[in-house]
Design a protein around this motif. Structure first.
Motif, PDB file in Angstrom:
ATOM      1  N   LEU A  99       0.925  -1.261  -0.020  1.00  0.00           N
ATOM      2  CA  LEU A  99      -0.123   0.085   0.044  1.00  0.00           C
ATOM      3  C   LEU A  99       0.917   1.338   0.167  1.00  0.00           C
ATOM      4  CD1 LEU A  99      -2.789   1.537   0.347  1.00  0.00           C
ATOM      5  CD2 LEU A  99      -2.583   1.024   2.735  1.00  0.00           C
ATOM      6  N   ALA A 100       1.825   1.211   0.924  1.00  0.00           N
ATOM      7  CA  ALA A 100       2.749   2.644   0.819  1.00  0.00           C
ATOM      8  C   ALA A 100       3.377   2.551  -0.304  1.00  0.00           C
ATOM      9  CB  ALA A 100       3.950   2.238   2.053  1.00  0.00           C
TER      10      ALA A 100
ATOM     11  N   SER B 251       2.128   4.687   4.444  1.00  0.00           N
ATOM     12  CA  SER B 251       0.918   4.761   3.909  1.00  0.00           C
ATOM     13  C   SER B 251       0.095   5.975   4.230  1.00  0.00           C
ATOM     14  CB  SER B 251      -0.089   3.607   4.177  1.00  0.00           C
ATOM     15  OG  SER B 251       0.858   2.390   3.720  1.00  0.00           O
TER      16      SER B 251
END
Length: 522
Positions: A183-184, A233
């Motif tokens: 996600l990050a 994130s």
């Protein structure tokens, strides 16, 4: 200035070596010297002395090596240099140490020394747990399972229960870390390509992606890496959306994580450096002048430590981010002329590191330097730096590509180059429209510039005053004031309306901020 991306990999590796690393390689290769290895040393010496990679010149200098031999020698030399560096640098990296322990355990296992292998694995497990390296634990557990399954070690059945329970725990941990790091990474990649959200559609898309990919109960996770990637994130998510308060909060959480577990600074130095960089950017965006200075001093102190100077990568990162922060300080205090005094020294250092600085970072530096020249009214020099961005062939930071063109247009306006303004306005407008980077602010600026052809001095002042009033009313709307994150349009307009310099306008705001803080504290 752009990195030489066509340079030979071996040449770049040798050029990156320090004196101690070159000396260690020579000792390493000569311990088991053969005729082939002597040729490797000759090749190493020849590449070390070259300024730029030139294969024809290289073959001329190595007249005892044919072209077909050269490819094989280069491959052999590349492996030998890496092997030498691995030996020399193993103590500096927990990852290298863990892999070394695992290699020893495998060697002992293959020799039939199962119990000794298990002892090594136990030591590796303790090291991995201390450094939060649970992804490495999967390899340790895999070899332990193999030994326990294939051989009688007299550790059953208690050991079996321990290994299986640990394997389940590690598997869950790795899955969570993988989801959060993915996600990050995706959010950061989105930012590198596009910059801040351009409109409500971008905002909606980013929000939806974030919601769909954020693991359930992410905030209940307690592990170092889970929290690191969770905070990263949220940092990128907030920065893309220009929610600078959230950006500040999560940048601070990112750095606080290392304060809570200081041993992890040595394990994940790169993430620590990036965390300080983002916190400095957050202070810049929020104009937290005092906190900015405190964080910068902390960063400069860290940059002098043995840990920060241990590797080329860390030295490059700290150099880039500290200079970036220093430029930001001059941009937010209006001390443009003072900031420009750093440029020669900075560019000299960048020249030394150009092979190791990525294209994105050079793009950002050129934009920041151009901003200093714009603020100091050296518009011709500003244009020179903007041309480096406009003329490059990299599909990075569409936002900077757009606002470099807008600043370029304003610089020509300031220089009074009216003969090219009409074509420039059309060109920049089309480009920004194509990149979906037109907001009300940009539309108003383009409208003003078109009208400026026909306005006299009195009418011009009136037009500038009207434009300033219109834009100031939009300050609270993130999508309509995206330009403010790239160029202080309001301060530029105020300097025109009040017949002063942009430097004075911004510096007065900084001084007023200091007075307010003084009144609050007293």
């Amino acid at each position: 200035m752009m990195p030489n991306r066509n340079s030979d990999a071996l040449f770049l590796l040798i050029q990156s070596l320090e004196k101690s690393e070159k000396r260690h390689f020579k000792l390493y290769i000569k311990r088991s010297s053969t005729k082939e290895d002597l040729k490797v040393v000759q090749l190493f010496d020849a590449l070390e002395k070259m300024q730029d990679y030139d294969e024809k010149l290289l073959l001329k200098r190595l007249n005892n090596i044919s072209k077909p031999q050269l490819a094989n020698l280069k491959t052999h030399l590349y492996k030998q240099v890496l092997a030498s560096l691995r030996l020399l640098k193993s103590a500096d990296s927990i990852d290298l140490q863990l892999n070394e322990q695992l290699d020893y355990a495998r060697i002992l296992y293959n020799k039939g020394l199962f119990l000794q292998s298990l002892k090594i694995l136990e030591k590796a497990r303790e090291m991995a747990i201390a450094a939060n390296k649970f992804n490495f634990m999967t390899q340790v557990l895999s070899l332990e399972k193999k030994i326990e399954t294939l051989h009688i070690t007299r550790s059953m059945p208690g050991k079996t229960m321990q290994i299986t329970a640990e394997a389940i725990k590690v598997s869950e941990h790795v899955t969570q870390v993988s989801a959060l790091s993915n996600l990050a990474l995706h959010l950061y990649t989105w930012y590198i390509k596009n910059g801040h959200a351009r409109n409500e559609q971008d905002e909606t898309d980013v929000k939806m992606f974030f919601k769909e990919n954020l693991p359930a109960h992410a905030f209940l996770l307690k592990g170092f890496y889970e929290r690191l990637y969770l905070y990263q994130s949220y940092t990128w998510y907030a920065f893309i959306r220009q929610d600078f308060l959230m950006y500040y909060r999560y940048s601070e959480k990112w750095l606080t994580l290392f304060d809570e577990q200081p041993n992890m600074i040595a394990v994940e130095t790169g993430h620590f450096i990036k965390g300080i960089h983002n916190l400095l950017n957050a202070h810049f965006d929020l104009r937290n002048y005092e906190k900015f200075q405190i964080t910068l001093k902390r960063f400069e102190s860290f940059a002098k430590t043995e840990l920060a100077t241990r590797h080329d990568n860390f030295r490059t990162q700290t150099f880039i981010y500290i200079y970036s922060a220093k430029i930001n300080w001059h941009l937010m205090t209006g001390t443009f002329e003072e900031g420009l005094t750093m440029v020669p020294e900075m560019e000299t250092e960048m020249q030394k590191l150009e092979r190791f600085i990525d294209a994105h970072r050079i793009l950002v530096f050129n934009y920041k330097i151009a901003s200093l020249y714009f603020g100091s009214r050296q518009f011709a020099k500003c244009i020179d730096y903007l041309q480096k961005i406009i003329n490059d062939n990299f599909s990075l930071r569409n936002d900077l590509q757009c606002y470099a063109r807008l600043m370029h247009l304003l610089a020509h306006y300031e220089l009074g180059n009216l003969d090219i303004m009409d074509s420039l306005i059309k060109s920049v407008y089309r480009y920004m429209a194509r990149m979906q980077n037109l907001t009300i602010v940009e539309e108003e600026i383009f409208g003003f510039l078109r009208r400026s052809f026909y306005a006299g001095k009195v009418k011009m002042h009136e037009e500038l005053t009207i434009l300033l009033s219109k834009i100031k009313h939009l300050e609270k709307n993130r999508f309509e004031t995206r330009a403010f994150a790239y160029l202080d349009i309001i301060s530029w307009l105020e300097s025109k309306v009040y017949n002063t310099t942009m430097s004075n306008v911004i510096n007065n705001k900084y001084q007023q901020s200091k007075k307010r803080r003084y009144q609050i504290t007293n």
